[in-house]
Design an enzyme around this catalytic site. Structure first.
Site, PDB file in Angstrom:
ATOM      1  N   HIS A 267       0.752  -1.126   0.308  1.00 43.87           N
ATOM      2  CA  HIS A 267       0.226  -0.176   0.071  1.00 43.87           C
ATOM      3  C   HIS A 267       0.972   1.105   0.210  1.00 43.87           C
ATOM      4  O   HIS A 267       2.233   1.150   0.290  1.00 43.87           O
ATOM      5  CB  HIS A 267      -1.041  -0.204   0.969  1.00 43.87           C
ATOM      6  CG  HIS A 267      -1.994   1.138   1.500  1.00 43.87           C
ATOM      7  ND1 HIS A 267      -1.879   2.574   1.635  1.00 43.87           N
ATOM      8  CD2 HIS A 267      -3.215   0.711   1.223  1.00 43.87           C
ATOM      9  CE1 HIS A 267      -2.950   2.748   1.962  1.00 43.87           C
ATOM     10  NE2 HIS A 267      -4.005   2.059   1.709  1.00 43.87           N
TER      11      HIS A 267
ATOM     12  N   LYS B 157     -10.601  -0.557  10.567  1.00 39.39           N
ATOM     13  CA  LYS B 157     -10.404  -1.506   9.628  1.00 39.39           C
ATOM     14  C   LYS B 157     -11.188  -2.745  10.688  1.00 39.39           C
ATOM     15  O   LYS B 157     -10.834  -4.176   9.956  1.00 39.39           O
ATOM     16  CB  LYS B 157      -9.406  -1.703   8.680  1.00 39.39           C
ATOM     17  CG  LYS B 157      -9.019  -0.625   7.293  1.00 39.39           C
ATOM     18  CD  LYS B 157      -7.561  -1.247   7.483  1.00 39.39           C
ATOM     19  CE  LYS B 157      -7.056   0.646   5.891  1.00 39.39           C
ATOM     20  NZ  LYS B 157      -7.619   0.132   4.802  1.00 39.39           N
TER      21      LYS B 157
ATOM     22  N   ASP C 151       3.153  -3.873   8.064  1.00 38.68           N
ATOM     23  CA  ASP C 151       2.091  -2.975   7.306  1.00 38.68           C
ATOM     24  C   ASP C 151       1.087  -4.378   8.251  1.00 38.68           C
ATOM     25  O   ASP C 151       0.751  -5.290   6.931  1.00 38.68           O
ATOM     26  CB  ASP C 151       2.408  -2.772   6.839  1.00 38.68           C
ATOM     27  CG  ASP C 151       0.579  -2.010   5.488  1.00 38.68           C
ATOM     28  OD1 ASP C 151      -0.364  -2.403   7.033  1.00 38.68           O
ATOM     29  OD2 ASP C 151       0.600  -1.873   5.142  1.00 38.68           O
TER      30      ASP C 151
ATOM     31  N   CYS D 234      -5.291   2.800  -3.657  1.00 40.74           N
ATOM     32  CA  CYS D 234      -3.797   3.100  -2.449  1.00 40.74           C
ATOM     33  C   CYS D 234      -2.636   1.515  -3.288  1.00 40.74           C
ATOM     34  O   CYS D 234      -1.581   2.311  -1.817  1.00 40.74           O
ATOM     35  CB  CYS D 234      -3.874   3.685  -1.573  1.00 40.74           C
ATOM     36  SG  CYS D 234      -4.615   5.072  -1.470  1.00 40.74           S
TER      37      CYS D 234
HETATM   38  N1  PLP Z   1      -1.876  -0.440   4.614  1.00 47.27           N
HETATM   39  C1  PLP Z   1      -2.449  -1.706   4.148  1.00 47.27           C
HETATM   40  C2  PLP Z   1      -2.448  -2.724   3.583  1.00 47.27           C
HETATM   41  C3  PLP Z   1      -4.033  -0.628   3.859  1.00 47.27           C
HETATM   42  O1  PLP Z   1      -4.920  -1.849   3.038  1.00 47.27           O
HETATM   43  C4  PLP Z   1      -4.111   0.535   4.790  1.00 47.27           C
HETATM   44  C5  PLP Z   1      -5.892   0.590   3.812  1.00 47.27           C
HETATM   45  O2  PLP Z   1      -6.232   0.842   3.210  1.00 47.27           O
HETATM   46  C6  PLP Z   1      -2.752   0.889   4.249  1.00 47.27           C
HETATM   47  C7  PLP Z   1      -1.733   0.437   4.869  1.00 47.27           C
HETATM   48  C8  PLP Z   1      -3.461   2.500   5.073  1.00 47.27           C
HETATM   49  O3  PLP Z   1      -4.540   2.727   6.480  1.00 47.27           O
HETATM   50  P1  PLP Z   1      -4.762   3.486   6.286  1.00 47.27           P
HETATM   51  O4  PLP Z   1      -5.634   4.762   5.898  1.00 47.27           O
HETATM   52  O5  PLP Z   1      -5.732   3.389   8.561  1.00 47.27           O
HETATM   53  O6  PLP Z   1      -3.265   4.580   7.439  1.00 47.27           O
END
Ligand code: PLP
Length: 415
Positions: free
Chosen positions: A131, A234, A208, A373
Site C-alpha cells: 500500500h 479496519k 504493515d 492506494c
Molecule cells: N496498509 C494497508 C495494507 C492498507 O490496506 C491500508 C488501508 O487500506 C493502509 C496501509 C493505510 O491505512 P490507513 O489509511 O488507515 O492509514
C-alpha cells in the site's frame, strides 16, 4: 500461511444485529450489501455506545487533570493500551503507541528510527504489493537520505518470490518492511519466514498489519517482529486512530516524533527533555474517545475469537472466488484461496472498474473501484485499476450471491 485448525461457524445473523448500519437501505427498497470492509469496517453498537457514553458521562482531557473525570478518562485510555497489547501478544502496554492511522504509524518509524539509523547507501527492502502507506514514507526517506529501496517481486501467482528475497538478503538490508496481507491481492504473506530471514541478515522488521490484524490471529512475540502498524477503523473501531507496536529496546532508543505537550518531562526556553515510551511519541491531546471505542472493538473481536473470524472470512472469500469464476469476462487477481483471504479484486472485460462499481451500487452492493492506494501492484499486472469486493465477520454467502447477480446486470448493460 495459517489455516484454521478447525472450522468454527459464526452466528452471522446474530453478529449482523449488532451493526446498525447493515439495516440501512441505500434507496427505498434497496438494502445495503456492504462489501467494502478492506477500506473500512462497520462498527458494532458496543463501540458506538462506548464512545457515546464517554462523551455523555466522563469527557475530560487525560494525563493532566486531578479531578474525577480526568482521572477516570486517563485510567480508561491507558487500560486500552494493555488490551491492545494482549490482543496482539505483546508483553507490555507501553509497547503500544497511539497514532492517527497505519500511515502515521509507519511515518513515525520512518521519521524517527529511519532518520536516526539509515544512511546513504543503506538498503531497505519492501515488496511490490505494498500500500502507498508503506511505500511513500520510504521513498521520501530515500530522497532525503540516499537510502536504496529494493523490492521483493510479486509473481503472476500473486505470491512473493521468496527465492528473490533470499538473494536480496545478501545485500544486508537495514530494514525489511512488508505487508502481512495485501489489500488488493488478498495475499497472506509468509510473515514468520520473512522476519526470520530478515533477522538472520541483521535487518530490523516492520509489518504493515492494516489488513492482517483485523483478519488474522496475530502474535507479535511469536513472530518476533520489531514493529507493526495497524488502524482501529479496519477492526470495528473508530477512524482517526492508529497503533504502532515496537520492541521495547528499540522504542527506548528512538528519538521522539512530534514535539509538544504531553511528550515532555520538562521544558525550559533553552530546551526540553522527553518522557519514556509510549508517551514520548504521543504529543498533544490524543483521540481519547476513539481509544475507548477501540477497547470496545477488541472486546467484541475477542468474544468471537480471531480464529473463528479468520475461518469465516476465508470460507466466504473462497466461495466468492468460485462464484466470480462463473461470470464470463471477470478476472480475479491474486493467489488461490490457500494463500489469501478477505478480498477479491477483479477486472471485468471491456468495462471500466468504476462503471462496474456504479452498477453494483444501483443494486445496493458497496464495493471499491480504483487503484486502492496500491498503484505499483496494479502496474505489475499491467492494469491501472480493479473493482474490489471485501468480506468480514458480518458478511454472508447470500451477499456474495447478490454481488454475482449484480455482475450479471453489468454484463447485460455492457453486453
Ligand atoms: N496498509 C494497508 C495494507 C492498507 O490496506 C491500508 C488501508 O487500506 C493502509 C496501509 C493505510 O491505512 P490507513 O489509511 O488507515 O492509514
Amino acid at each position: 500461511m495459517t489455516t484454521p485448525s478447525k472450522m468454527q461457524q459464526l452466528d452471522v445473523q446474530r453478529i449482523r444485529a449488532d451493526f446498525p448500519v447493515l439495516d440501512v437501505e441505500v434507496r427505498p427498497g434497496v438494502p445495503l450489501v456492504y462489501l467494502d470492509s478492506t477500506a473500512t469496517s462497520q462498527k458494532p453498537v458496543s463501540v458506538i455506545e462506548a464512545m457515546n457514553n464517554y462523551y455523555r458521562t466522563q469527557n475530560a482531557n487525560i494525563h493532566r487533570g486531578v479531578h474525577a473525570l480526568a482521572e477516570k478518562s486517563t485510567a480508561d485510555y491507558e487500560a486500552v493500551r494493555g488490551k491492545v497489547a494482549k490482543f496482539i501478544g505483546a508483553a507490555k502496554g507501553k509497547q503500544i503507541i497511539f497514532t492517527r492511522n497505519t500511515t502515521e504509524s509507519i511515518n513515525l518509524v520512518a521519521f524517527t528510527w529511519g532518520r536516526a539509523n539509515l544512511n546513504k547507501g543503506d538498503v531497505v527492502v519492501l515488496t511490490e504489493m505494498e500500500h502507498h502507506g508503506n511505500l511513500v514514507p520510504w521513498q521520501m526517506l530515500a530522497t532525503e537520505k540516499g537510502i536504496q529501496l529494493e523490492f521483493i517481486p510479486v509473481g503472476e501467482d500473486g505470491l512473493l518470490d521468496m527465492d528473490a528475497y533470499a538473494v536480496l538478503m545478501e545485500k544486508k538490508p537495514k530494514l525489511v518492511s512488508f505487508t502481512q496481507m495485501s489489500n488488493v491481492l488478498g495475499t497472506i504473506t509468509p510473515a514468520a519466514e520473512i522476519i526470520r530471514m530478515a533477522h538472520d541478515a541483521g535487518a530490523v522488521t516492520l509489518m504493515d498489519a492494516a489488513q492482517g490484524v483485523p483478519h488474522l490471529p496475530t502474535d507479535v512475540t511469536e513472530l518476533d517482529v520489531d514493529f507493526i502498524a495497524f488502524s482501529s477503523h479496519k477492526m470495528l473501531g473508530p477512524t482517526g486512530l492508529g497503533i504502532l507496536y515496537g520492541k521495547e529496546a528499540i522504542l527506548n532508543e528512538m528519538p521522539p516524533f512530534l514535539g509538544g505537550g504531553d511528550m515532555i518531562k520538562r521544558v525550559e526556553l533553552s530546551g526540553f527533555t522527553y518522557k519514556e515510551p509510549p508517551h514520548k511519541f504521543e504529543a498533544g491531546t490524543p483521540a481519547i474517545a476513539e481509544v475507548i471505542g477501540l477497547g470496545a472493538a477488541i472486546d467484541y473481536l475477542e468474544a468471537i475469537g480471531m480464529e473463528a473470524i479468520f475461518a469465516h472470512d476465508h470460507e466466504l472469500t473462497g466461495y466468492a472466488l468460485e462464484r466470480l469464476e462463473e461470470v464470463p469476462g471477470v478476472w480475479v487477481f491474486g493467489p488461490t484461496i490457500e494463500h489469501k483471504s478477505a478480498n477479491a479484486a477483479f477486472t471485468f472485460e471491456g468495462v471500466h472498474p468504476h462503471d462496474v462499481a456504479e452498477i453494483l451500487n444501483r443494486a445496493g452492493v458497496a464495493v471499491r473501484a480504483g487503484h486502492h492506494c496500491a498503484q505499483p501492484v496494479h502496474q505489475k499486472f499491467g492494469i491501472t485499476s480493479t473493482t474490489r469486493a471485501s468480506f468480514y465477520l458480518y458478511n454472508t454467502k447470500e451477499e456474495v450471491d447478490q454481488l454475482i447477480e449484480a455482475l450479471y446486470q453489468v454484463k447485460e448493460i455492457f453486453g
